[in-house]
Scaffold this motif. Structure first.
Motif, PDB file in Angstrom:
ATOM      1  N   VAL A   3      -0.693  44.560  -0.796  1.00 16.38           N
ATOM      2  CA  VAL A   3       0.023  45.465  -1.681  1.00 16.38           C
ATOM      3  C   VAL A   3       1.300  44.766  -2.120  1.00 16.38           C
ATOM      4  O   VAL A   3       2.070  44.295  -1.277  1.00 16.38           O
ATOM      5  CB  VAL A   3       0.345  46.799  -0.983  1.00 16.38           C
ATOM      6  N   GLN A   4       1.504  44.653  -3.425  1.00 16.47           N
ATOM      7  CA  GLN A   4       2.697  44.013  -3.957  1.00 16.47           C
ATOM      8  C   GLN A   4       3.806  45.044  -4.104  1.00 16.47           C
ATOM      9  O   GLN A   4       3.598  46.121  -4.677  1.00 16.47           O
ATOM     10  CB  GLN A   4       2.394  43.397  -5.332  1.00 16.47           C
ATOM     11  N   LEU A   5       4.979  44.729  -3.554  1.00 12.00           N
ATOM     12  CA  LEU A   5       6.133  45.626  -3.645  1.00 12.00           C
ATOM     13  C   LEU A   5       7.331  44.877  -4.208  1.00 12.00           C
ATOM     14  O   LEU A   5       7.381  43.643  -4.157  1.00 12.00           O
ATOM     15  CB  LEU A   5       6.466  46.206  -2.265  1.00 12.00           C
ATOM     16  N   TYR A   6       8.294  45.643  -4.720  1.00 15.47           N
ATOM     17  CA  TYR A   6       9.478  45.078  -5.351  1.00 15.47           C
ATOM     18  C   TYR A   6      10.702  45.810  -4.825  1.00 15.47           C
ATOM     19  O   TYR A   6      10.691  47.031  -4.657  1.00 15.47           O
ATOM     20  CB  TYR A   6       9.410  45.231  -6.874  1.00 15.47           C
ATOM     21  N   GLY A   7      11.769  45.064  -4.565  1.00 14.06           N
ATOM     22  CA  GLY A   7      12.996  45.698  -4.110  1.00 14.06           C
ATOM     23  C   GLY A   7      13.011  45.903  -2.605  1.00 14.06           C
ATOM     24  O   GLY A   7      12.289  45.257  -1.841  1.00 14.06           O
ATOM     25  N   ARG A   8      13.841  46.849  -2.167  1.00 16.91           N
ATOM     26  CA  ARG A   8      14.087  47.068  -0.742  1.00 16.91           C
ATOM     27  C   ARG A   8      13.342  48.316  -0.259  1.00 16.91           C
ATOM     28  O   ARG A   8      13.550  49.408  -0.777  1.00 16.91           O
ATOM     29  CB  ARG A   8      15.598  47.222  -0.513  1.00 16.91           C
ATOM     30  N   TRP A  51       7.448  40.916  -3.225  1.00 18.63           N
ATOM     31  CA  TRP A  51       6.906  40.482  -1.944  1.00 18.63           C
ATOM     32  C   TRP A  51       5.621  41.247  -1.654  1.00 18.63           C
ATOM     33  O   TRP A  51       5.283  42.201  -2.364  1.00 18.63           O
ATOM     34  CB  TRP A  51       7.920  40.662  -0.817  1.00 18.63           C
ATOM     35  N   ALA A  52       4.881  40.808  -0.637  1.00 18.18           N
ATOM     36  CA  ALA A  52       3.559  41.368  -0.367  1.00 18.18           C
ATOM     37  C   ALA A  52       3.490  41.908   1.060  1.00 18.18           C
ATOM     38  O   ALA A  52       4.039  41.321   1.999  1.00 18.18           O
ATOM     39  CB  ALA A  52       2.484  40.315  -0.575  1.00 18.18           C
ATOM     40  N   LEU A  53       2.801  43.035   1.197  1.00 15.79           N
ATOM     41  CA  LEU A  53       2.462  43.605   2.500  1.00 15.79           C
ATOM     42  C   LEU A  53       0.976  43.342   2.728  1.00 15.79           C
ATOM     43  O   LEU A  53       0.131  43.753   1.921  1.00 15.79           O
ATOM     44  CB  LEU A  53       2.749  45.103   2.526  1.00 15.79           C
ATOM     45  N   GLU A  69      -8.717  45.940   3.846  1.00 21.83           N
ATOM     46  CA  GLU A  69      -8.513  46.629   2.575  1.00 21.83           C
ATOM     47  C   GLU A  69      -7.215  47.423   2.646  1.00 21.83           C
ATOM     48  O   GLU A  69      -6.818  47.905   3.709  1.00 21.83           O
ATOM     49  CB  GLU A  69      -9.670  47.586   2.286  1.00 21.83           C
ATOM     50  N   MET A  70      -6.549  47.589   1.493  1.00 18.59           N
ATOM     51  CA  MET A  70      -5.288  48.314   1.467  1.00 18.59           C
ATOM     52  C   MET A  70      -5.220  49.212   0.240  1.00 18.59           C
ATOM     53  O   MET A  70      -5.878  48.959  -0.780  1.00 18.59           O
ATOM     54  CB  MET A  70      -4.095  47.352   1.481  1.00 18.59           C
ATOM     55  N   ALA A  83       6.292  56.591  -0.458  1.00 19.42           N
ATOM     56  CA  ALA A  83       4.871  56.396  -0.679  1.00 19.42           C
ATOM     57  C   ALA A  83       4.134  56.269   0.638  1.00 19.42           C
ATOM     58  O   ALA A  83       4.739  55.992   1.689  1.00 19.42           O
ATOM     59  CB  ALA A  83       4.632  55.152  -1.537  1.00 19.42           C
ATOM     60  N   VAL A  84       2.837  56.486   0.601  1.00 16.76           N
ATOM     61  CA  VAL A  84       1.959  56.276   1.742  1.00 16.76           C
ATOM     62  C   VAL A  84       1.137  55.026   1.473  1.00 16.76           C
ATOM     63  O   VAL A  84       0.521  54.885   0.413  1.00 16.76           O
ATOM     64  CB  VAL A  84       1.033  57.483   1.964  1.00 16.76           C
ATOM     65  N   ILE A  85       1.129  54.085   2.432  1.00 19.28           N
ATOM     66  CA  ILE A  85       0.333  52.866   2.315  1.00 19.28           C
ATOM     67  C   ILE A  85      -0.653  52.849   3.469  1.00 19.28           C
ATOM     68  O   ILE A  85      -0.278  53.115   4.626  1.00 19.28           O
ATOM     69  CB  ILE A  85       1.225  51.610   2.358  1.00 19.28           C
ATOM     70  N   GLY A  86      -1.909  52.560   3.165  1.00 14.37           N
ATOM     71  CA  GLY A  86      -2.935  52.564   4.203  1.00 14.37           C
ATOM     72  C   GLY A  86      -3.710  51.268   4.232  1.00 14.37           C
ATOM     73  O   GLY A  86      -3.848  50.588   3.216  1.00 14.37           O
ATOM     74  N   ALA A  87      -4.216  50.906   5.436  1.00 20.58           N
ATOM     75  CA  ALA A  87      -5.051  49.716   5.621  1.00 20.58           C
ATOM     76  C   ALA A  87      -6.338  50.126   6.306  1.00 20.58           C
ATOM     77  O   ALA A  87      -6.354  51.069   7.118  1.00 20.58           O
ATOM     78  CB  ALA A  87      -4.316  48.664   6.448  1.00 20.58           C
ATOM     79  N   GLU A  88      -7.408  49.420   6.003  1.00 25.55           N
ATOM     80  CA  GLU A  88      -8.729  49.794   6.514  1.00 25.55           C
ATOM     81  C   GLU A  88      -9.506  48.550   6.934  1.00 25.55           C
ATOM     82  O   GLU A  88      -9.727  47.632   6.133  1.00 25.55           O
ATOM     83  CB  GLU A  88      -9.503  50.547   5.420  1.00 25.55           C
ATOM     84  N   ASP A  89      -9.903  48.486   8.241  1.00 25.03           N
ATOM     85  CA  ASP A  89     -10.841  47.459   8.663  1.00 25.03           C
ATOM     86  C   ASP A  89     -12.255  48.044   8.556  1.00 25.03           C
ATOM     87  O   ASP A  89     -12.411  49.231   8.245  1.00 25.03           O
ATOM     88  CB  ASP A  89     -10.496  46.972  10.077  1.00 25.03           C
ATOM     89  N   PRO A  90     -13.301  47.270   8.799  1.00 21.40           N
ATOM     90  CA  PRO A  90     -14.661  47.774   8.526  1.00 21.40           C
ATOM     91  C   PRO A  90     -15.093  48.957   9.391  1.00 21.40           C
ATOM     92  O   PRO A  90     -16.100  49.600   9.065  1.00 21.40           O
ATOM     93  CB  PRO A  90     -15.535  46.543   8.787  1.00 21.40           C
ATOM     94  N   LEU A  91     -14.412  49.247  10.518  1.00 21.74           N
ATOM     95  CA  LEU A  91     -14.864  50.308  11.416  1.00 21.74           C
ATOM     96  C   LEU A  91     -13.753  51.340  11.631  1.00 21.74           C
ATOM     97  O   LEU A  91     -12.569  51.001  11.552  1.00 21.74           O
ATOM     98  CB  LEU A  91     -15.288  49.713  12.768  1.00 21.74           C
ATOM     99  N   PRO A  92     -14.032  52.580  11.999  1.00 20.64           N
ATOM    100  CA  PRO A  92     -15.380  53.190  11.979  1.00 20.64           C
ATOM    101  C   PRO A  92     -15.684  53.844  10.629  1.00 20.64           C
ATOM    102  O   PRO A  92     -16.825  53.873  10.192  1.00 20.64           O
ATOM    103  CB  PRO A  92     -15.291  54.250  13.079  1.00 20.64           C
TER     104      PRO A  92
END
Length: 604
Positions: A3-8, A51-53, A69-70, A83-92
């Motif tokens: 996820v690309q973000l800008y600023g603080r 910058w990137a998360l 995935e994000m 904002a809400v930021i989420g990440a997802e691995d393949p399971l479950p």
């Protein structure tokens, strides 16, 4: 994925539902870069221009880390500063809860107004001196430059508006915000209105654009007036009152009148009063006459008192159709606009030539385009609003803008009055109307389409060669002659190929016939999305520099709209719009882009 973000931003993990091991990294930040555990409570504050998360997962300690995935979502309540930021691995399951961050934007305001809003005249879109709102002239466009300082792009639902409290305060001080716009007016300025606000998006972080509000200052007090601008998301906001949405700035208002007892012009601002008597001034009479034309007729309904199209509408249609029959290039959309307006049952703007520009109509009187005039002899006195002790008071030291402003306003109004008084009858001549303005595109190409009267234009695809009364005498074909151009216009692909040649190669050479500089030569040096600050430039513009073989100015103010021509083939290349102060650099829009954005074809 990332996820690309800008600023603080402040990032805090609030949920961690994962089967495999998870972590996250901050990359490219000025502060906060590093690797962090994906557990609840993990927190970092990151700051940087961009910058990137990055979220990662692995199946076991021996496995390699893989990207997760994000997604980023302002949330169900459409919160812009959080904002809400989420990440997802393949399971479950694919619910983006393996890591979930509560992300808060910490950079002050969502947007920046880098300089105070400025006054633009509605009849010709020229900026007032120093951007001052002079009450004597009434209604203006208020130009506001906005830069996105939020971490995410502004969308088509984000608008810039003047807060209700600020509107009320301004109204009590005689400044009225006018929210009634025609679609033609909005189109001429390249903006869109939602509610009472102007749409900001799409606008990427760090990018800027100028939006306009309509302001009536005829009853305003001569002083500085505070304006509170607010950024709203019309898709919904849970943080509508958040201070990050608001920016306070000021506009400057002066009030000028004539003292009938002394014949002096009197200009007032908050700090004091200037009284001025103009005794002599120098006037560019040639361009003053050339610039005078008939004011656009009043807007009216087609089904007016007499019923049917007005005489002005019929005349506009007749001229456009005659131009088409004569084989001259005519924008078909202009004819459609005239027909739509003539057949409408509600007021519309085609009476002004279909240009979509806001007009103050003047009952058939003549209007003047800009020309050179300056005072040679005048006298004035300045009286401060508050007395001061001693020999040296605040006038030479405090807030110098208003003293310069008063002189400029006084001179402009006196000269305008003198011109109108002396020439109002002399120039009531239909031959001075040079044409009808059609569709306008300000951003990216800064171009307009118009139908020119026959006696005011050269043959199509013809430009003037060097003239014997001009500074530059380096003719392409013959002194005092014309240059016949070839078609089609040069494409970007052809120009890219030319740019691979040495800068000294003759294929790099171009020339133009400018209203200010006459025929001048230049070298094409490259491309960049740069131009003057009254438009937004998102596509490449042609860069030009002085040709050392001729050592001429590339351009001067007044050359805008001239065509750069490839000297070797005489094919049109670009539409000039900008230059630097010394006249050694220029910028122009590729005619290939002009054709595409304006929906036209330039051909012989």
């Amino acid at each position: 994925m990332s996820v690309q973000l800008y600023g603080r931003w402040d990032l805090r993990v609030v949920e961690a539902v994962h089967t495999w091991e998870n972590r996250y990294r901050v990359e490219g930040a000025a502060s906060g870069s590093g690797t962090y555990p994906g557990d609840v409570g993990s927190q970092v504050t990151a700051d940087g221009a961009a910058w990137a998360l990055v979220a990662e997962h692995r199946e076991n300690a021996a496995a390699a880390w893989k990207p997760s995935e994000m997604m980023i979502d302002p949330g169900l309540d459409r919160v812009d500063v959080r904002a809400v930021i989420g990440a997802e691995d393949p399971l479950p399951t694919r619910d983006f809860r393996d890591i979930r961050w509560d992300a808060r934007f910490l950079d002050g305001a969502l947007f920046e107004v880098p300089y105070r809003p400025y006054a633009v005249r509605v009849d010709d879109l020229f900026q007032m001196p120093d951007g001052i709102f002079e009450a004597a002239l009434g209604v203006y466009l208020m130009g506001v430059r906005v830069i996105n300082r939020w971490g995410l792009p502004f969308t088509d639902t984000h608008v810039l508006d003047i807060s209700p409290g600020s509107r009320s305060d301004l109204a009590m001080r005689g400044v009225r915000i006018l929210d009634t716009w025609s679609q033609a007016e909005l189109a001429s300025l390249g903006q869109r209105q939602l509610g009472t606000g102007m749409v900001l998006g799409p606008l990427a972080p760090g990018a800027g654009k100028t939006v306009y509000f309509k302001v009536d200052v005829r009853n305003a007090a001569p002083r500085k007036h505070e304006v509170e601008l607010v950024c709203r998301n019309l898709a919904g906001m849970a943080d509508a009152g958040h201070p990050a949405r608001r920016v306070r700035t000021q506009i400057f208002v002066s009030r000028t009148s004539v003292d009938p007892a002394t014949g002096e012009i009197v200009s007032r601002v908050q700090e004091g009063t200037l009284r001025m008597r103009l005794r002599e001034f120098a006037l560019d009479q040639v361009n003053g006459r050339k610039g005078r034309h008939r004011c656009p007729p009043e807007r009216r309904t087609a089904a007016g008192k007499g019923g049917g199209p007005s005489a002005e509408q019929r005349d506009l249609l007749r001229r456009a159709l005659q131009a088409l029959l004569d084989g001259r290039p005519v924008d078909p959309c202009l004819i459609q606009e005239i027909l739509d307006c003539a057949c409408a049952s509600t007021p519309c703007g085609c009476g002004g030539g279909g240009d979509g520009r806001p007009h103050d109509h003047d009952g058939g009187r003549d209007c003047d385009e800009p020309f050179y005039a300056f005072p040679t002899k005048f006298s004035y006195t300045v009286t401060p609003a508050a007395p001061f002790p001693g020999q040296h008071g605040p006038i030479p030291f405090d807030d110098p803008w208003w003293k310069v402003l008063l002189l400029i306003i006084a001179i402009l109004l006196l000269i305008a009055g003198a011109i109108a008084e002396a020439a109002d009858v002399a120039y009531q001549d239909e031959d001075l109307v040079i044409g009808t303005l059609g569709r306008v595109q300000r951003d990216d190409v800064d171009a307009a389409l118009c139908v020119l009267d026959t006696d005011r234009s050269l043959a199509f695809l013809t430009t003037l060669d060097a003239q014997s009364n001009e500074d530059s005498q380096n003719a392409v074909t013959a002194l005092d002659g014309d240059i016949a151009l070839a078609t089609p216009v040069m494409t970007r692909a052809e120009l890219d190929a030319i740019m691979l040649l040495p800068v000294t190669d003759p294929q790099r050479k171009v020339h133009k016939s400018g209203a200010r500089t006459g025929l001048t030569h230049a070298i094409m040096t490259g491309f960049a999305p740069l131009g003057h600050d009254l438009a937004t430039w998102t596509i490449d513009q042609l860069a030009l520099e002085t040709d050392p073989d001729f050592n001429e100015l590339v351009s001067q103010p007044g050359d805008s709209g001239s065509i750069w021509v490839h000297t070797a083939t005489l094919r049109p290349v670009a539409l000039h719009h900008s230059g630097d102060g010394p006249g050694t650099l220029g910028r122009a829009s590729l005619l290939d882009d002009v054709q595409r954005l304006m929906g036209i074809t330039i051909s012989g």
